[in-house]
Scaffold this motif. Structure first.
Motif, mmCIF file in Angstrom:
data_model
loop_
_atom_site.group_PDB
_atom_site.id
_atom_site.type_symbol
_atom_site.label_atom_id
_atom_site.label_comp_id
_atom_site.label_asym_id
_atom_site.label_seq_id
_atom_site.Cartn_x
_atom_site.Cartn_y
_atom_site.Cartn_z
ATOM 1 N N GLN A 283 5.336 0.102 3.513
ATOM 2 C CA GLN A 283 4.158 0.823 3.059
ATOM 3 C C GLN A 283 4.268 2.343 3.201
ATOM 4 O OE1 GLN A 283 4.251 -1.223 5.696
ATOM 5 N NE2 GLN A 283 3.189 -0.347 7.428
ATOM 6 N N ASN A 284 3.514 3.009 2.322
ATOM 7 C CA ASN A 284 3.395 4.466 2.310
ATOM 8 C C ASN A 284 4.742 5.163 2.216
ATOM 9 O OD1 ASN A 284 0.545 4.317 2.585
ATOM 10 N ND2 ASN A 284 0.847 3.863 4.751
ATOM 11 N N THR B 150 7.728 6.886 -0.369
ATOM 12 C CA THR B 150 7.950 7.498 -1.673
ATOM 13 C C THR B 150 9.436 7.681 -1.924
ATOM 14 O OG1 THR B 150 5.857 8.695 -1.598
ATOM 15 C CG2 THR B 150 7.545 9.570 -3.067
ATOM 16 N N ASN C 256 6.265 4.761 5.915
ATOM 17 C CA ASN C 256 5.921 6.187 5.869
ATOM 18 C C ASN C 256 7.138 7.083 5.684
ATOM 19 O OD1 ASN C 256 3.056 5.743 6.426
ATOM 20 N ND2 ASN C 256 3.804 5.083 8.424
ATOM 21 N N THR D 100 0.812 -1.211 0.000
ATOM 22 C CA THR D 100 0.000 0.000 0.000
ATOM 23 C C THR D 100 0.850 1.267 0.000
ATOM 24 O OG1 THR D 100 -1.712 -1.171 1.189
ATOM 25 C CG2 THR D 100 -1.839 1.227 1.211
ATOM 26 N N GLY D 101 0.637 2.093 -1.007
ATOM 27 C CA GLY D 101 1.222 3.427 -1.039
ATOM 28 C C GLY D 101 2.693 3.507 -1.382
#
Length: 191
Positions: free
Chosen positions: A119-120, A122, A146, A101-102
């Motif tokens: 996850q999450n 970038t 994150n 996810t993400g």
């Protein structure tokens, strides 16, 4: 139709690197086997890697029709897994995504072996980057959930990024990077 192009590419002589990626990331055995590939690709995490690696290799090494099919496959896996890894991103073998996810990885990423990304997270560009600038991560990088890696940065080998890290600077090899956060509790005035 795009799956047919994928199958033909996987069976072609251009796919030796693809089969090696699949052996390391999906089969996880010393030898490649189509039967093991089929069996192990049923796992959700490995299924993503099967399709993304196929699309990425088709996009890089394929003809015009295969490149178009690769984009279609990539669009489908983005929607299914909520993970967006650019087809021009170069990621060495050993990619591991525990939770999809993400996760977003730019086309400008050049990543070494055994990346763990949670996850999450970038890995992206900023507007001021030139077309020649890249985001470079070494081997054995472990990225906490994150996190955000932005800009033309270089992260060395054997680096661990803590959860919720913000990286916009180079990080030397054999480091642990955390972004310090402070929490504060403010009491509401009595009414």
């Amino acid at each position: 139709m795009s799956y047919l192009f994928g199958l033909l590419f996987a069976l072609s002589s251009k796919s030796a690197a693809l089969r090696e990626f699949w052996r390391i990331e999906i089969i996880r055995q010393p030898t490649f086997s189509w039967r093991r590939l089929y069996t192990h690709s049923r796992n959700r995490r490995r299924n993503f890697l099967l399709w993304w690696r196929l699309a990425s290799e088709m996009y890089t090494r394929g003809n015009k029709a295969q490149r178009k099919a690769a984009k279609q496959i990539n669009d489908r896996i983005k929607a299914r897994f909520t993970t967006d890894i650019g087809l021009d991103a170069r990621i060495a073998a050993g990619l591991h995504i525990p939770h999809h996810t993400g996760v977003v990885i730019s086309d400008k990423a050049r990543i070494g072996k055994n990346l763990v990304i949670r996850q999450n997270t970038t890995i992206g560009v900023v507007k001021s980057m030139t077309s020649e600038q890249l985001i470079t991560l070494g081997d054995n990088v472990d990225i906490g959930a994150n996190s955000c890696i932005i800009g033309a940065v270089t992260i060395g080998d054997n680096v661990t990024l803590g959860a919720m890290s913000f990286v916009n600077q180079d990080i030397p090899a054999n480091s642990v990077f955390i972004t310090r956060k402070t929490s504060q509790i403010l009491l509401k005035p009595a009414e």
